[in-house]
Scaffold this motif. Structure first.
Motif, mmCIF file in Angstrom:
data_model
loop_
_atom_site.group_PDB
_atom_site.id
_atom_site.type_symbol
_atom_site.label_atom_id
_atom_site.label_comp_id
_atom_site.label_asym_id
_atom_site.label_seq_id
_atom_site.Cartn_x
_atom_site.Cartn_y
_atom_site.Cartn_z
ATOM 1 N N PHE A 49 0.836 -1.204 0.000
ATOM 2 C CA PHE A 49 0.000 0.000 0.000
ATOM 3 C C PHE A 49 0.872 1.255 0.000
ATOM 4 O O PHE A 49 0.648 2.198 -0.754
ATOM 5 C CB PHE A 49 -0.902 -0.034 1.242
ATOM 6 N N ARG B 60 2.038 4.113 -3.249
ATOM 7 C CA ARG B 60 1.733 5.526 -3.125
ATOM 8 C C ARG B 60 2.986 6.380 -2.849
ATOM 9 O O ARG B 60 2.885 7.567 -2.573
ATOM 10 C CB ARG B 60 0.670 5.760 -2.031
ATOM 11 N N ASP B 61 4.142 5.730 -2.854
ATOM 12 C CA ASP B 61 5.390 6.448 -2.557
ATOM 13 C C ASP B 61 5.300 7.156 -1.199
ATOM 14 O O ASP B 61 5.675 8.322 -1.052
ATOM 15 C CB ASP B 61 5.676 7.479 -3.674
ATOM 16 N N PHE C 213 7.403 9.087 4.332
ATOM 17 C CA PHE C 213 6.764 9.682 5.515
ATOM 18 C C PHE C 213 6.773 8.733 6.712
ATOM 19 O O PHE C 213 6.377 9.102 7.800
ATOM 20 C CB PHE C 213 5.309 10.066 5.195
ATOM 21 N N ASP D 35 14.233 12.704 12.635
ATOM 22 C CA ASP D 35 13.657 11.685 11.768
ATOM 23 C C ASP D 35 14.707 10.603 11.458
ATOM 24 O O ASP D 35 14.441 9.401 11.581
ATOM 25 C CB ASP D 35 13.212 12.389 10.488
ATOM 26 N N ASN E 118 -9.128 2.526 3.101
ATOM 27 C CA ASN E 118 -8.080 3.500 2.799
ATOM 28 C C ASN E 118 -7.713 3.496 1.321
ATOM 29 O O ASN E 118 -7.409 4.541 0.739
ATOM 30 C CB ASN E 118 -6.833 3.232 3.649
ATOM 31 N N ALA E 119 -7.712 2.294 0.724
ATOM 32 C CA ALA E 119 -7.382 2.197 -0.698
ATOM 33 C C ALA E 119 -8.391 2.992 -1.524
ATOM 34 O O ALA E 119 -8.035 3.631 -2.523
ATOM 35 C CB ALA E 119 -7.357 0.740 -1.139
ATOM 36 N N TYR F 122 -7.782 6.823 -0.834
ATOM 37 C CA TYR F 122 -6.509 7.321 -1.338
ATOM 38 C C TYR F 122 -6.095 6.564 -2.602
ATOM 39 O O TYR F 122 -5.140 5.784 -2.587
ATOM 40 C CB TYR F 122 -5.415 7.170 -0.265
ATOM 41 N N PRO F 123 -6.834 6.792 -3.728
ATOM 42 C CA PRO F 123 -6.446 6.108 -4.967
ATOM 43 C C PRO F 123 -5.015 6.472 -5.363
ATOM 44 O O PRO F 123 -4.619 7.631 -5.225
ATOM 45 C CB PRO F 123 -7.446 6.635 -6.005
ATOM 46 N N VAL F 124 -4.278 5.472 -5.840
ATOM 47 C CA VAL F 124 -2.851 5.660 -6.108
ATOM 48 C C VAL F 124 -2.574 6.888 -6.971
ATOM 49 O O VAL F 124 -1.693 7.695 -6.665
ATOM 50 C CB VAL F 124 -2.238 4.408 -6.787
ATOM 51 N N ALA G 13 -3.081 10.059 -4.827
ATOM 52 C CA ALA G 13 -2.460 10.167 -3.504
ATOM 53 C C ALA G 13 -0.937 10.051 -3.553
ATOM 54 O O ALA G 13 -0.246 10.387 -2.596
ATOM 55 C CB ALA G 13 -3.019 9.096 -2.585
ATOM 56 N N ARG G 14 -0.432 9.570 -4.688
ATOM 57 C CA ARG G 14 0.987 9.226 -4.781
ATOM 58 C C ARG G 14 1.944 10.379 -4.493
ATOM 59 O O ARG G 14 1.805 11.468 -5.053
ATOM 60 C CB ARG G 14 1.271 8.653 -6.179
ATOM 61 N N GLY G 15 2.883 10.142 -3.576
ATOM 62 C CA GLY G 15 4.001 11.064 -3.403
ATOM 63 C C GLY G 15 3.789 12.231 -2.444
ATOM 64 O O GLY G 15 4.697 13.016 -2.195
ATOM 65 N N HIS G 16 2.558 12.364 -1.912
ATOM 66 C CA HIS G 16 2.345 13.456 -0.964
ATOM 67 C C HIS G 16 1.514 12.931 0.200
ATOM 68 O O HIS G 16 0.944 11.843 0.147
ATOM 69 C CB HIS G 16 1.634 14.639 -1.636
ATOM 70 N N SER G 17 1.452 13.767 1.286
ATOM 71 C CA SER G 17 0.775 13.296 2.503
ATOM 72 C C SER G 17 -0.521 14.045 2.777
ATOM 73 O O SER G 17 -1.021 14.024 3.902
ATOM 74 C CB SER G 17 1.719 13.461 3.699
#
Lengths: 133, 133, 133, 133
Positions: free
Chosen positions: C32, C36-37, C41, D67, D114-115, D118-120, D123-127
């Protein structure tokens, strides 16, 4: 010792005038952190974590108590809770300072917003969320 | 609006004199709760839960941000955080009132205790716990 | 739907064999996040924050309920709580994977440690901490 | 000891067959509580508090770390975190048992939800939250 102002024994005028106030906290906390070169650790992110961690410690004081037991806390237990509450407040004040937020103004503002979200005639006597009034 | 006091634009004397203070909060919160017959829900146990729940909401503002991003929060995000922080403070003040705790005195007292636990010469520059100084 | 295994209606053998297990969670969560890269995070720090934030949301389900009301949760409320609990578990499993921790082994290990800290003859019937047995 | 299953050294078949599983936890916890007459304290309300309190303790392991430091935790620190994570899991499993919730099914169900949220492709690459995709 912790001077406790409750409904029966409010502080005297003399005590009120000499007692360190809420507004004295940011400067004390800033000096404390600078002296110890701790500002590097005080990102808002970390401070938010610290607030939640201390709120977790405060919960421990109550987690196995009944509702009634929590209303009748013996003095030693109440003093313990007071120091955990202090921890939450201190990190909150630090976070406010770092974010440039006036915490007291925000608090009064939030009461105004809550009054609008929970009008007396619709909210009275139950704990339902504002979306279910 | 939220009046923000930061290092560059402190409140004027006029603003300071008229602005609702920290000490005004307990009475406002008491009236708010009594009007809505909500004191029945305000056991210390429940209030401790509310503090932790709001601290959790505050965390959400920061959980995916980097340390640096958290130090450079855009204004809308900072205003959101301010209202979450207000929620934590409001429940803390309510809890203090119900327990008969002077929150500000406890906070100043805690700084004194921390100063003893973390003497400058031994604590400076690192974040190790007082048991590992 | 959420298949609920309780004392009265355990899952049948067929259901047990086909039902996705606890051990399937890490791989699903990894896929998952990678799709989504989002792994950028998922530092342990951020995941710990997420766990606490979700634990705070779970608290909200109970904070104004009495002890008894919490024991008699109506089904819709129980299903809400189930999804909040799922959130806590998911982040816990993700954190375990990133730290290389065997969560189940740690849990069994912790029960062993607790059994030693709270011997039955001294701990029975009260909730005092192990330091006050 | 804590057997750690990570990407490089999975457990052998023998270890998998003898190792106590996730499904063994509810029964162990039930027996532990009954032996000590502790079920009286295990209302869902109290268990939700315990989960949040332990999540707060877990936060303490990370609150002053960067982090990067959190991604490179030394082994003793990782073992400490493992035991805090165990605490969260144990209370979560106890709460699930008391509410009649299948925690694992809820977790898999939540990944499905969640899938969808947050479709790929979006949603990809950001939060950003699903309301801001």
């Amino acid at each position: 010792m912790i001077a406790c102002a409750n409904a029966h024994t409010p502080l005297s005028e003399e005590q009120m005038m000499s007692r360190p106030s809420f507004d004295d906290l940011p400067a004390r906390l800033a000096a404390f952190a600078v002296e110890r070169d701790w500002e590097q650790f005080h990102s808002p992110k970390n401070l938010a974590m610290a607030i939640a961690a201390e709120a977790g410690e405060l919960l421990e004081n109550f987690q196995w108590l009944s509702d009634t037991e929590s209303r009748e806390l013996p003095e030693p237990k109440r003093d313990e809770a007071a120091l955990e509450m202090a921890d939450v407040l201190l990190y909150l004040v630090l976070l406010a300072r770092h974010l440039g937020v006036d915490l007291v103004a925000a608090a009064h503002r939030k009461i105004d917003l809550n009054a609008a979200k929970y009008p007396v005639d619709r909210a009275r006597g139950h704990s339902r969320k504002y979306t279910d009034l």
